[in-house]
Design an enzyme around this catalytic site. Structure first.
Site, PDB file in Angstrom:
ATOM      1  N   GLU A   1       2.570   5.927   7.532  1.00  0.00           N
ATOM      2  CA  GLU A   1       3.936   5.977   7.002  1.00  0.00           C
ATOM      3  C   GLU A   1       4.769   7.056   7.689  1.00  0.00           C
ATOM      4  O   GLU A   1       5.954   6.850   7.971  1.00  0.00           O
ATOM      5  CB  GLU A   1       3.911   6.210   5.487  1.00  0.00           C
ATOM      6  CG  GLU A   1       3.147   5.156   4.695  1.00  0.00           C
ATOM      7  CD  GLU A   1       3.552   3.729   5.034  1.00  0.00           C
ATOM      8  OE1 GLU A   1       4.751   3.481   5.258  1.00  0.00           O
ATOM      9  OE2 GLU A   1       2.666   2.859   5.085  1.00  0.00           O
TER      10      GLU A   1
ATOM     11  N   GLY B   1       0.828  -1.202   0.000  1.00  0.00           N
ATOM     12  CA  GLY B   1       0.000   0.000   0.000  1.00  0.00           C
ATOM     13  C   GLY B   1       0.858   1.245   0.000  1.00  0.00           C
ATOM     14  O   GLY B   1       0.573   2.224  -0.687  1.00  0.00           O
ATOM     15  N   ALA B   2       1.948   1.189   0.771  1.00  0.00           N
ATOM     16  CA  ALA B   2       2.891   2.297   0.857  1.00  0.00           C
ATOM     17  C   ALA B   2       4.144   1.777   1.536  1.00  0.00           C
ATOM     18  O   ALA B   2       4.151   0.693   2.128  1.00  0.00           O
ATOM     19  CB  ALA B   2       2.299   3.472   1.635  1.00  0.00           C
TER      20      ALA B   2
ATOM     21  N   GLU C   1       7.620   3.240   3.902  1.00  0.00           N
ATOM     22  CA  GLU C   1       8.112   4.368   4.695  1.00  0.00           C
ATOM     23  C   GLU C   1       9.568   4.725   4.429  1.00  0.00           C
ATOM     24  O   GLU C   1      10.302   5.102   5.354  1.00  0.00           O
ATOM     25  CB  GLU C   1       7.935   4.062   6.184  1.00  0.00           C
ATOM     26  CG  GLU C   1       8.760   2.891   6.722  1.00  0.00           C
ATOM     27  CD  GLU C   1       8.074   1.543   6.688  1.00  0.00           C
ATOM     28  OE1 GLU C   1       8.512   0.622   7.388  1.00  0.00           O
ATOM     29  OE2 GLU C   1       7.086   1.417   5.948  1.00  0.00           O
TER      30      GLU C   1
END
Length: 930
Positions: A383, A346-347, A349
């Protein structure tokens, strides 16, 4: 008159002890946080290498013949800094391959004498040096570097091995240089390529995903989280593109007219898994907050359509909140966030350059839904939380991933709440994390938050740790700690400015601690599962046991020391839980007890039948006397206690009778999620008709309520969660045939974005090939990622098998369905009762291909197995599942290995549950809907 209860001296001391234990745990984490913060200030060349700074790198229980056969690096060498230069080619070469070239050097310190250098390296073609080896070794001291005897690559453990003629000297520094060529593949791992269309022309982006073990595909490195170092990066690229990395650009030179050379400021000391390299032709918007550069990057049309504006607007406030929350300023000079066309997670960091799926960062103020907006807010908050807890302070090894992801999964609600205070989003953790993980953690095949290091070694085992337990149970346990202490005290414990031995001794020096902090916390982190607390209001007795859905409870230590509760006078109090009797729990007549108020504890609660009936009476007479969260808790606890045969199925179903009066989202959503199990078990049987009739009876008042307050669907509810409950009302009403729902679908492509997912699905389910093909054209032409995602999900709603089979074939064609979306699209199809057997047959027949191209290294691959097998409830399906496991042992299951075991366990439990409950459920639904 309400009763008044007093806390005994012993209980008061117990609560104080618990407070100390909890705060001491936070303080212990904070001390580590402070030490890591100090470590990150060390730059290359800041003095002699100190052996005290060696990260503790435990060895595994597995003892192969040679060091390079182990999956863990030796502790004889630690990196100090890297210098990496990469040149991605965004055009294919003569062989039709996209490649990148590069060179790297790593300065490392020798902690113990050794004649062996082992460094990660995978799928790179290393250029042979003039001496005939893969790398060159230099000494940074007065003594010459040892001579290289030989070098070789180990495919299984993904190592480059350098054997030396002489030994490296402890306390000395050396430099290892390499040149290499790698493929810029479309596998979504390491340094990879993403493709998209811009004005009818194909464009290529070079981007990266290093977590968890893919930095080694980009350059030779010590690819473990504890092996932190400083990175100096240079990227060579075309003059008409922009290069991004973790640090801010410091220089950008044109080399003739052919290429551009962009260098970046050295990073903070960090792990390889948060590195990021991107070359693209994207646009950006920016702002400056207290001299911090904040930028949002995306495709040019998305930026022109203002799809990045919302992300830019919330990033500053969320960063500001975390600076206050952690009592530490943001440690970098810039914060870049970029939306990528192809991205598996999804994402991610990456420190200073966070990467996202387009659906997780972009929001169109006209075309996107409230759900899209909330997703953008919560993912950004998650994140950015990692910028401190995860990047500045880093887990030592992947077996403790829950510390990283569980913490971020909890505080994302706090960050999002700060950015959008009217949403009341903190309550939603009950649905999205607590109740979600209860379902997984009640299985005998669950696992503890923290696993032994020797169980998490291979890349597939590491990927398997990125699961619901690490994220959601971690969040639930941390929330429980915060609820007990109160959030301000919890946050203060995290603040590095208040951590000192003096503080600890001055506040708690007089308290006798019955157990060490480790002993208390180990019950939550080293044991799987959670307890059920049983309260008998006839006697006041309180007991707790390990809660499992379908097996004998294991002999675990007691988890819960205290909990909160309320009675009919709304008194709320905490008390100690022990096997003994607690007299205030003894009630009679119309008095009632409700424990675990606001679900602050990570456990379920059961009662004697009399108290259950009194709670049912409260729901039916005045449900608002109980909080929204506790109404949802009663439903969720009852349904799952019934599945564990601790109460009757009829009793669980009775908790839903009051819902025709319920207007709040959280209780309704809790009910629908639990009812989903009944739907999956019975939508191929006669029970389904009676279930639908009952559901129609319960949902119709909610449908009519929203029809009225929205003035016949022309207005949007003002309360955030009401917008979600309106979607529930329409979706269920259309599914069960409530009058008036069909009219909504006639203009299905002109409705409000909040309702599009529901209406698209319903229209395609009621339609045929013409409607499906129309949706496909809309999907292919969409320039808004969230709209494309809605359509991709809706196309799985068709009831025509040939369309579903064609759609399944599309999932493995990247020109039709992006690789990042392939497995989720198969799951959408399997969610459809018509599509489930088709998806199962498709995956079984293509397993080898799917696993090789979509499964290796994928965090989300386990969800494919979970999604397809959710309906399995027959002996035939169990046999097929076991045969699938047997037939594909030679292929492997990677990160889905545990998911497959859980699927077998759940299918076995489903068979038993259906056999025992089908007749009773059919009778109850039939009688209640008559």
């Amino acid at each position: 008159m309400g009763k008044v209860y007093y806390i005994s001296k012993n209980i008061g001391i117990g609560l104080l002890v618990l407070g100390f234990i909890a705060l001491a745990t936070i303080i212990a984490l904070s001390i580590a946080y402070d030490k890591e913060r100090a470590k990150n200030k060390v730059k290359p060349g800041d003095g002699a290498l100190e052996s005290t700074s060696t990260p503790a790198l435990p060895t595994t229980a597995f003892t192969p013949k040679e060091p390079w056969d182990r999956y863990r690096l030796p502790d004889s060498i630690i990196p100090v800094s890297y210098n990496v230069t990469l040149w991605p080619r965004l055009q294919p070469n003569a062989q039709g391959l996209y490649i990148f070239t590069g060179r790297s050097s790593v300065i490392f310190g020798c902690m113990k004498e050794t004649d062996l250098i082992i460094i990660h390296c995978s799928k790179l073609n290393l250029t042979t040096t003039s001496s005939g080896y893969h790398v060159k070794l230099n000494s940074l001291g007065h003594a010459p570097a040892p001579t290289i005897r030989s070098t070789w690559l180990v495919v299984k453990t993904e190592y480059l091995v350098v054997l030396l003629q002489q030994k490296l000297q402890a306390g000395s520094k050396y430099e290892l240089e390499a040149e290499f060529v790698g493929e810029l593949a479309d596998d979504l791992q390491g340094f990879y390529r993403s493709e998209y269309m811009r004005i009818s022309q194909g464009e290529v982006v070079a981007t990266s995903q290093m977590q968890a073990t893919h930095a080694r595909k980009t350059f030779p490195c010590f690819d473990e989280p504890a092996m932190k170092a400083v990175f100096s990066v240079t990227i060579i690229h075309s003059p008409d593109t922009v290069a991004l990395s973790n640090g801010k650009e410091t220089d950008s030179l044109i080399d003739g007219v052919r290429v551009k050379v962009t260098t970046f400021e050295p990073t903070e000391r960090m792990s390889t898994y948060v590195l990021a390299f991107i070359v693209c032709d994207f646009a950006e918007i920016q702002s400056n907050q207290n001299n911090l550069l904040i930028r949002i990057w995306a495709q040019r049309k998305a930026i022109a359509d203002k799809q990045g504006d919302y992300a830019l607007n919330v990033t500053g406030p969320i960063l500001q909140f975390y600076e206050h929350y952690y009592n530490t300023t943001y440690p970098l000079s810039k914060s870049d966030q970029i939306a990528l066309p192809d991205f598996h997670a999804g994402a991610m960091e990456n420190w200073g350059l966070v990467t996202y799926r387009e659906t997780a960062l972009l929001y169109d103020p006209i075309l996107s839904s409230t759900g899209n907006k909330e997703r953008v807010t919560t993912v950004i908050a998650h994140e950015l939380a990692h910028m401190w807890f995860g990047n500045l302070v880093t887990l030592q090894w992947w077996n403790d991933l829950w510390l990283n992801e569980g913490f971020a999964s909890y505080v994302e609600y706090l960050g999002a709440d700060y950015a959008e205070p009217t949403w009341n989003i903190k309550d939603q953790i009950i649905l999205y994390d607590v109740q979600k993980v209860f379902a997984v953690d009640a299985l005998a095949s669950s696992h503890p938050l923290s696993r032994p290091e020797d169980e998490v070694n291979e890349p597939a085992q590491i990927s398997e740790m990125f699961n619901t337990i690490s994220y959601s149970k971690g969040a639930a346990v941390i929330r429980m700690l915060s609820e007990f202490l109160t959030e301000p005290v919890f946050a203060q414990g995290l603040s590095v400015s208040v951590v000192s031995d003096k503080l600890i001794s001055s506040h708690y020096g007089c308290v006798q601690i019955p157990h060490s902090v480790d002993d208390i916390m180990n019950r939550w982190t080293l044991q799987m599962g959670f307890p059920v607390v049983t309260i008998d209001t006839r006697t006041g007795s309180i007991t707790q046991n390990h809660f499992l859905l379908r097996t004998t409870a294991l002999g675990y230590d007691a988890y819960i020391q205290s909990t909160s509760w309320q009675n009919q006078s709304s008194t709320k109090i905490s008390f100690e839980i022990s096997p003994d009797t607690y007299h205030p729990m003894r009630v009679s007549g119309s008095d009632w007890i409700l424990a675990n108020t606001n679900v602050s504890g990570y456990f379920r609660v059961n009662y004697d039948l009399d108290n259950w009936n009194r709670l049912l009476s409260i729901l039916n007479l005045n449900h608002q006397e109980l909080s929204v969260i506790n109404r949802a808790q009663i439903i969720d606890d009852a349904f799952n206690l019934a599945r564990a045969k601790m109460i009757s199925t009829t009793l669980a179903l009775k908790t839903t009778k009051y819902l025709f009066k319920e207007r709040d989202y959280i209780p309704w959503e809790s009910f629908l999620r639990n009812l989903d199990y009944y739907t999956l078990m019975f939508d191929r049987t006669e029970v389904y008709g009676a279930l639908q009739a009952y559901l129609k009876q319960q949902i119709q008042p909610l449908f009519e309520y929203f029809q009225t307050v929205t003035e016949n669907w022309t207005r949007v509810p003002t309360i955030h969660t009401d917008q979600y409950n309106q979607i529930n009302a329409i979706g269920i009403a259309c599914n069960v045939g409530v009058d008036g729902c069909r009219e909504l679908i006639k203009g299905w492509y002109r409705i409000h974005p909040n309702l599009k997912s529901t209406v698209y699905c319903t229209a395609i389910a009621f339609g045929g090939a013409e409607e499906w093909n129309f949706a496909w054209r809309m999907f292919k032409n969409s320039t808004l990622a969230s709209e494309a995602s809605r359509l991709r999900s809706a196309m799985a709603c068709t009831k025509l098998p040939w369309l579903l089979n064609r759609y399944l074939e599309y999932t493995l064609d990247p020109t039709k369905i992006r690789k990042q979306d392939a497995t989720s699209t198969i799951q959408y199809i399997a969610r459809n009762v018509v599509g489930m057997p088709l998806a199962w047959n498709f995956v079984r027949s293509r397993w080898s291909f799917i696993f090789q191209h979509y499964g290796k290294g994928s965090f989300s691959f386990s969800s494919l197995i979970n999604g397809i097998t959710r309906r399995f409830s027959t002996e035939f399906e169990l046999q097929e599942l076991e045969k699938f496991k047997e037939d594909n042992q030679h292929v492997g299951f990677g990160s889905a290995t545990l998911a497959l075991e859980q699927a077998i366990e759940k299918t076995t439990a489903n068979i038993k549950w259906v056999t025992e409950n089908e007749a009773e459920v059919l009778r109850w639904f039939t009688e209640e809907s008559a």
